[in-house]
Design a protein around this motif. Structure first.
Motif, PDB file in Angstrom:
ATOM      1  N   PHE A  43      -4.094   1.604  -6.762  1.00  0.00           N
ATOM      2  CA  PHE A  43      -4.461   2.647  -5.794  1.00  0.00           C
ATOM      3  C   PHE A  43      -4.415   4.065  -6.348  1.00  0.00           C
ATOM      4  O   PHE A  43      -4.780   5.008  -5.648  1.00  0.00           O
ATOM      5  CB  PHE A  43      -3.510   2.557  -4.587  1.00  0.00           C
ATOM      6  CG  PHE A  43      -4.081   1.772  -3.435  1.00  0.00           C
ATOM      7  CD1 PHE A  43      -4.963   0.732  -3.648  1.00  0.00           C
ATOM      8  CD2 PHE A  43      -3.725   2.055  -2.132  1.00  0.00           C
ATOM      9  CE1 PHE A  43      -5.484  -0.001  -2.594  1.00  0.00           C
ATOM     10  CE2 PHE A  43      -4.240   1.343  -1.063  1.00  0.00           C
ATOM     11  CZ  PHE A  43      -5.119   0.317  -1.285  1.00  0.00           C
ATOM     12  N   VAL A  88       0.820  -1.220   0.000  1.00  0.00           N
ATOM     13  CA  VAL A  88       0.000   0.000   0.000  1.00  0.00           C
ATOM     14  C   VAL A  88       0.852   1.268   0.000  1.00  0.00           C
ATOM     15  O   VAL A  88       0.332   2.355  -0.278  1.00  0.00           O
ATOM     16  CB  VAL A  88      -0.969   0.021   1.199  1.00  0.00           C
ATOM     17  CG1 VAL A  88      -2.000  -1.082   1.066  1.00  0.00           C
ATOM     18  CG2 VAL A  88      -0.236  -0.092   2.525  1.00  0.00           C
ATOM     19  N   ARG A 106      -3.902   8.064   3.420  1.00  0.00           N
ATOM     20  CA  ARG A 106      -4.936   7.061   3.164  1.00  0.00           C
ATOM     21  C   ARG A 106      -5.106   6.119   4.349  1.00  0.00           C
ATOM     22  O   ARG A 106      -6.203   5.648   4.626  1.00  0.00           O
ATOM     23  CB  ARG A 106      -4.578   6.256   1.908  1.00  0.00           C
ATOM     24  CG  ARG A 106      -4.647   7.047   0.617  1.00  0.00           C
ATOM     25  CD  ARG A 106      -3.935   6.328  -0.520  1.00  0.00           C
ATOM     26  NE  ARG A 106      -3.997   7.097  -1.757  1.00  0.00           N
ATOM     27  CZ  ARG A 106      -3.272   6.836  -2.842  1.00  0.00           C
ATOM     28  NH1 ARG A 106      -2.426   5.807  -2.832  1.00  0.00           N
ATOM     29  NH2 ARG A 106      -3.393   7.575  -3.926  1.00  0.00           N
ATOM     30  N   LEU A 120      -2.327  -4.432  -7.051  1.00  0.00           N
ATOM     31  CA  LEU A 120      -3.007  -3.352  -6.347  1.00  0.00           C
ATOM     32  C   LEU A 120      -3.125  -2.167  -7.306  1.00  0.00           C
ATOM     33  O   LEU A 120      -2.201  -1.885  -8.071  1.00  0.00           O
ATOM     34  CB  LEU A 120      -2.184  -2.956  -5.122  1.00  0.00           C
ATOM     35  CG  LEU A 120      -2.874  -2.247  -3.960  1.00  0.00           C
ATOM     36  CD1 LEU A 120      -3.968  -3.112  -3.366  1.00  0.00           C
ATOM     37  CD2 LEU A 120      -1.846  -1.882  -2.893  1.00  0.00           C
ATOM     38  N   SER A 173       2.965   2.987  -3.819  1.00  0.00           N
ATOM     39  CA  SER A 173       2.430   4.100  -4.601  1.00  0.00           C
ATOM     40  C   SER A 173       3.104   5.416  -4.260  1.00  0.00           C
ATOM     41  O   SER A 173       3.189   6.319  -5.109  1.00  0.00           O
ATOM     42  CB  SER A 173       0.919   4.223  -4.374  1.00  0.00           C
ATOM     43  OG  SER A 173       0.641   4.381  -2.995  1.00  0.00           O
ATOM     44  N   TYR A 227     -11.146  -6.089  -2.992  1.00  0.00           N
ATOM     45  CA  TYR A 227     -10.889  -4.763  -2.440  1.00  0.00           C
ATOM     46  C   TYR A 227      -9.958  -4.868  -1.235  1.00  0.00           C
ATOM     47  O   TYR A 227     -10.134  -5.723  -0.365  1.00  0.00           O
ATOM     48  CB  TYR A 227     -12.202  -4.108  -2.000  1.00  0.00           C
ATOM     49  CG  TYR A 227     -13.173  -3.895  -3.141  1.00  0.00           C
ATOM     50  CD1 TYR A 227     -13.140  -2.735  -3.907  1.00  0.00           C
ATOM     51  CD2 TYR A 227     -14.112  -4.874  -3.460  1.00  0.00           C
ATOM     52  CE1 TYR A 227     -14.027  -2.540  -4.954  1.00  0.00           C
ATOM     53  CE2 TYR A 227     -14.999  -4.693  -4.508  1.00  0.00           C
ATOM     54  CZ  TYR A 227     -14.957  -3.525  -5.260  1.00  0.00           C
ATOM     55  OH  TYR A 227     -15.833  -3.342  -6.300  1.00  0.00           O
ATOM     56  N   ASN A 228      -9.006  -3.959  -1.181  1.00  0.00           N
ATOM     57  CA  ASN A 228      -8.084  -3.923  -0.045  1.00  0.00           C
ATOM     58  C   ASN A 228      -8.660  -3.075   1.083  1.00  0.00           C
ATOM     59  O   ASN A 228      -9.213  -1.998   0.844  1.00  0.00           O
ATOM     60  CB  ASN A 228      -6.733  -3.348  -0.473  1.00  0.00           C
ATOM     61  CG  ASN A 228      -5.841  -3.010   0.709  1.00  0.00           C
ATOM     62  OD1 ASN A 228      -5.806  -1.883   1.167  1.00  0.00           O
ATOM     63  ND2 ASN A 228      -5.147  -4.011   1.212  1.00  0.00           N
ATOM     64  N   PRO A 264      -9.097   0.050  -3.799  1.00  0.00           N
ATOM     65  CA  PRO A 264      -9.213   0.411  -2.376  1.00  0.00           C
ATOM     66  C   PRO A 264     -10.656   0.341  -1.901  1.00  0.00           C
ATOM     67  O   PRO A 264     -11.592   0.341  -2.701  1.00  0.00           O
ATOM     68  CB  PRO A 264      -8.691   1.850  -2.345  1.00  0.00           C
ATOM     69  CG  PRO A 264      -8.953   2.381  -3.715  1.00  0.00           C
ATOM     70  CD  PRO A 264      -8.783   1.214  -4.644  1.00  0.00           C
ATOM     71  N   ALA A 285       0.083   7.761   0.718  1.00  0.00           N
ATOM     72  CA  ALA A 285      -0.134   6.430   1.294  1.00  0.00           C
ATOM     73  C   ALA A 285      -0.480   6.516   2.773  1.00  0.00           C
ATOM     74  O   ALA A 285      -1.355   5.787   3.267  1.00  0.00           O
ATOM     75  CB  ALA A 285       1.102   5.565   1.095  1.00  0.00           C
ATOM     76  N   GLN A 325      -7.369   7.645  -6.224  1.00  0.00           N
ATOM     77  CA  GLN A 325      -8.531   7.434  -5.361  1.00  0.00           C
ATOM     78  C   GLN A 325      -8.992   8.711  -4.665  1.00  0.00           C
ATOM     79  O   GLN A 325     -10.147   8.799  -4.237  1.00  0.00           O
ATOM     80  CB  GLN A 325      -8.255   6.343  -4.335  1.00  0.00           C
ATOM     81  CG  GLN A 325      -7.118   6.613  -3.384  1.00  0.00           C
ATOM     82  CD  GLN A 325      -6.939   5.467  -2.389  1.00  0.00           C
ATOM     83  OE1 GLN A 325      -7.653   5.396  -1.400  1.00  0.00           O
ATOM     84  NE2 GLN A 325      -6.001   4.581  -2.666  1.00  0.00           N
ATOM     85  N   GLN A 363      -5.410   6.700 -13.583  1.00  0.00           N
ATOM     86  CA  GLN A 363      -5.945   5.455 -13.037  1.00  0.00           C
ATOM     87  C   GLN A 363      -6.800   4.733 -14.073  1.00  0.00           C
ATOM     88  O   GLN A 363      -6.734   3.492 -14.191  1.00  0.00           O
ATOM     89  CB  GLN A 363      -6.763   5.741 -11.773  1.00  0.00           C
ATOM     90  CG  GLN A 363      -7.563   4.566 -11.234  1.00  0.00           C
ATOM     91  CD  GLN A 363      -6.746   3.518 -10.509  1.00  0.00           C
ATOM     92  OE1 GLN A 363      -5.554   3.380 -10.756  1.00  0.00           O
ATOM     93  NE2 GLN A 363      -7.378   2.770  -9.620  1.00  0.00           N
TER      94      GLN A 363
END
Length: 807
Positions: free
Chosen positions: A196, A163, A231, A194, A166, A340-341, A271, A228, A199, A254
């Protein structure tokens, strides 16, 4: 008697075989795989995407390969690729046919063929790039010796990213760099990445429905290089605010990323809502169950950045926001995934250890996902079970893991190459999990690895009794380093047996440098048993004193040893556990950098590497590895010199102190010259990529400050209190050594000399104040422009430094 033994041996083999395959036949997992397959684009779209990858990788051979998507029935019900000779009519056209169950499998088959039939090599650009000169001309590709090569995946998934990757690696990327990364991912067989990026733009739309304004979000989102941690609820506003340009551009990026991933047959992991909310939500919903979190690494608990707010999963508002976020993503991207994480418990210990309460929290997190997407599956990092093992005992683990139906949660065994959890938790108490390698912290540059663990760990986990393993993954904090580690780990997603690492490394070296070389083979044999054989279980590598100068008072080195040993603690950045960084042995009263191998042997490996230079110097991969290995050797020498400096200080030997500190500073200068000779070790590249994303002067200044700050002080500092995360993301980059690490070390050594000359205690607070002032000034110095082009002969420089320091 012999027949009885043979009978039991056969039973044992069949038992292991059935255990290794059992998870793939569990109906819940099979149902999930079928649903995910149904979300992928058509076969023609995936074949076309694989063809596009081939055109970018090997344009001269676009017509030499034929790609076909095939059913899993061809592979016995699993994912696979098949490589065959083309035996159709005509002399012009395809020579090799590669079939696969998805575009990723086709790309994996292409990579396998290029590696093992053409001795080619694919690496990140920053670690030497792609070596394809060994591929024969069209019409002369090597044929397959047997009828076909069939490689099945022993487990469904090859997962990729952490995570925080990024922020440490991807933050300044545009589409051109992302396209190359997705190509690399496909060639490595990664089918569960992943995703991310962008978002924050989704969150802006979601929170607007809950009456959260743009001004509220300016205090909520972090800056680009720190997203990161914003988030995850570790910080807010630090490095921000985010401009409309950033939000719009990242959302567009994205969409490009997701489109390409899907075309190649990947399942992106998106996410979800973890409970982290803007502070303004408390005023809008005063009855909501919102908790203010503790300070996360700020100096003096600065409320401008710290102590974010967590909405309790048991609150109905949690379900509403979580559902809205999932639905907004579906509205923007379409229904492209079910996975989804969410890591809401990663650094936030629940208020009670009651299993019933923990189970209710887990159920609420999943309910928020499933209301947004009825087929949602929760992917969770399992780091909390390592980092907070005192809290997460078996009853608490079971409560969380069993709070959702089987198959609706997948756990990442994040640090399995060093500290696996699967084997101490009864296979995560029956929950499907992915065996992962963490490997890198902070995107640091150091040669390090545990190749034996990587080559055997996934196999041991998969064939173990009652295994619930469903994948192999790479969860490094930062990429573009130690390419050998990542190539082997990726390959383990396709290996059903343990790898003979020594044999594999011979093949690897031949591919990487495009020819056999006995000195290189001998060097890699040494590196395998030294640098790449870390078995001490210590996570704190990358503590070399040049880039992580010890912040301590050397006057105390002979006073209160136990107190100092226990007081030098640092948080691990995104994971908020306390790790002993420099003091691993209480018998020492001075800092001690992590060292797990014989430096004498690695110096010999460097000599062998340099001896091969006349033959291999034109290879970009050779040059990268040669520069990196020279840097590694000199950095460990600098650690030794630092200890000698401290020893001279303790002995009050002014003459030796001056000479040794000069040697340390000279090592920094020489290493900067060495790193400047290779394009891949330049500070300028990082800074210019940040500035390139800016649309105006204000953004340019902000982005460069973010880039400079992350790799140095990282977080806030105040007067004599430096950031608790300083040097966490340290880098061996030319420009950073000369202009940041060198003046800092000079300030420190000058203070030591003054202390002896005036016969007074070392003024540690004075040095800290000067260092922090220097750091703040450097972070805010956009007028300095650093080169993005290498200069100098890397081989000649490395040979000179070897003879200079190891005559």
């Amino acid at each position: 008697m012999h027949s009885i033994k043979l009978f039991f041996l056969v039973l044992l083999v069949l038992s292991f075989h059935s255990q290794s395959l059992s998870i793939k036949h569990h109906p819940t997992i099979d149902g999930l795989l079928d649903r995910l397959d149904s979300l992928l684009p058509t076969s023609s779209v995936q074949e076309s995407a694989a063809k596009g990858l081939l055109q970018r990788l090997l344009p001269t051979h676009l017509h030499s390969f034929e790609f076909r998507i095939v059913s899993k029935d061809v592979c016995g019900g699993t994912s696979c690729f098949v490589i065959e000779n083309y035996d159709g009519p005509g002399r012009i056209g395809p020579e090799i046919v590669i079939k696969g169950t998805t575009g990723v499998e086709i790309a994996s088959g292409l990579h396998w063929y290029l590696k093992y039939k053409c001795n080619s090599h694919v690496s990140w650009d920053k670690t030497g790039g792609i070596q394809i000169a060994s591929v024969p001309q069209p019409g002369h590709l090597p044929r397959i010796d047997s009828k076909r090569i069939l490689i099945r995946r022993p487990v469904p998934w090859n997962y990729y990213q952490n995570v925080v990757t990024s922020s440490y690696s991807y933050v300044w990327w545009g589409w051109e760099r992302w396209e190359r990364e997705i190509d690399w991912m496909a060639l490595q067989g990664i089918n569960l990445p992943l995703a991310f990026t962008g978002q924050e733009a989704i969150w802006q739309k979601v929170f607007k429905r809950f009456n959260i304004t743009k001004e509220d979000l300016d205090d909520y989102f972090g800056g680009p290089a720190f997203l990161a941690w914003a988030r995850m609820g570790n910080l807010h506003a630090w490095g921000g605010p985010l401009s409309k340009n950033w939000l719009d551009d990242q959302l567009l990026l994205q969409k490009q990323i997701l489109s390409q991933m899907l075309k190649l047959g990947m399942t992106p992991v998106l996410p979800s809502f973890s409970g982290n909310v803007p502070s303004a939500l408390r005023k809008i919903y005063p009855r909501a169950n919102i908790t203010r979190l503790d300070n996360w690494n700020t100096v003096d608990g600065d409320s401008r950045w710290c102590c974010t707010y967590l909405l309790n999963p048991s609150d109905p508002l949690f379900i509403d926001i979580g559902e809205a976020f999932i639905q907004q993503q579906i509205e923007e991207y379409g229904e492209i995934t079910n996975i989804y994480n969410c890591d809401t418990f990663n650094e936030n210990t629940p208020p009670t250890s009651e299993p019933e309460y923990i189970s209710s929290l887990g159920a609420a997190v999943y309910k928020a996902m499933s209301k947004g997407n009825k087929n949602a599956v929760w992917l969770m990092q399992g780091w909390l079970f390592s980092s907070d093992s005192i809290f997460w005992k078996p009853p608490q683990m079971k409560a969380l893991l069993h709070s959702v139906p089987f198959g609706k949660m997948i756990v990442l065994d994040l640090y399995a190459e060093v500290k696996p959890i699967w084997n101490t938790s009864a296979q995560f108490y029956g929950t499907p999990y992915i065996w992962c390698m963490l490997h890198n912290f902070g995107g640091n540059i150091e040669m390090y690895g545990a190749l034996d663990s990587i080559s055997s760990g996934p196999v041991d986990a998969r064939v173990s009794r009652n295994s619930t393993m469903v994948g192999v993954g790479m969860c490094m904090e930062g990429i573009e380093q130690n390419p050998v580690v990542y190539e082997l780990t990726s390959e383990m997603a396709f290996r059903d047996e343990k790898v003979d690492v020594q044999k594999w490394l011979k093949s690897y070296a031949r591919r990487r440098y495009m020819k056999e070389n006995h000195q290189i083979e001998a060097a890699w044999e040494i590196l395998y048993h030294t640098v790449y054989n870390c078995t001490d279980g210590i996570a704190d590598h990358n503590t070399d004193f040049i880039v992580k100068l010890p912040d301590w008072d050397p006057s105390s080195s002979v006073q209160d040893e136990s107190k100092q040993t226990d007081s030098y603690m640092i948080s691990t950045g995104p994971y908020e556990i306390k790790r002993r960084v420099l003091f691993q042995d209480k018998s020492y009263s001075v800092p001690k950098a992590h060292l797990w191998y014989s430096t004498k042997e690695v110096i010999q490996a460097l000599k062998l590497f340099l001896e091969a230079g006349d033959e291999l110097s034109r290879s970009l991969t050779y040059r990268y590895d040669m520069v990196d290995l020279t840097r590694q050797v000199l950095s460990k020498l600098a650690n030794q010199v630092y200890i000698e400096v401290v020893t001279a200080f303790v002995k009050k030997d002014i003459g030796s102190l001056g000479q040794l500190s000069d040697k340390f500073l000279e090592l920094i200068k020489d290493m900067d010259v060495l790193l400047a000779s290779d394009d891949n070790f330049l500070l300028g590249t990082w800074l210019e990529s940040a500035k390139k994303l800016a649309r105006n002067g204000d953004e340019r200044k902000q982005y460069e400050w973010n880039a400079r700050t992350q790799v140095t002080m990282w977080y806030d500092s105040k007067d004599v209190n430096q950031s608790k995360l300083h040097d966490y993301a340290n880098k061996f980059w030319s420009g950073l050594l000369e202009d940041y690490y060198l003046p800092r070390a000079r300030l420190y050594f000058n203070e030591m000399l003054k202390s002896l000359r005036v016969k007074k205690k070392f003024k540690v607070e004075k040095w800290r104040r000067e260092w922090i002032m220097m750091s703040n000034k450097w972070q805010q110095s956009p007028s300095e422009v650093y080169s993005v082009k290498a200069k100098g002969d890397a081989l000649a420089i490395a040979r000179h430094l070897l003879s200079k320091y190891f005559p």
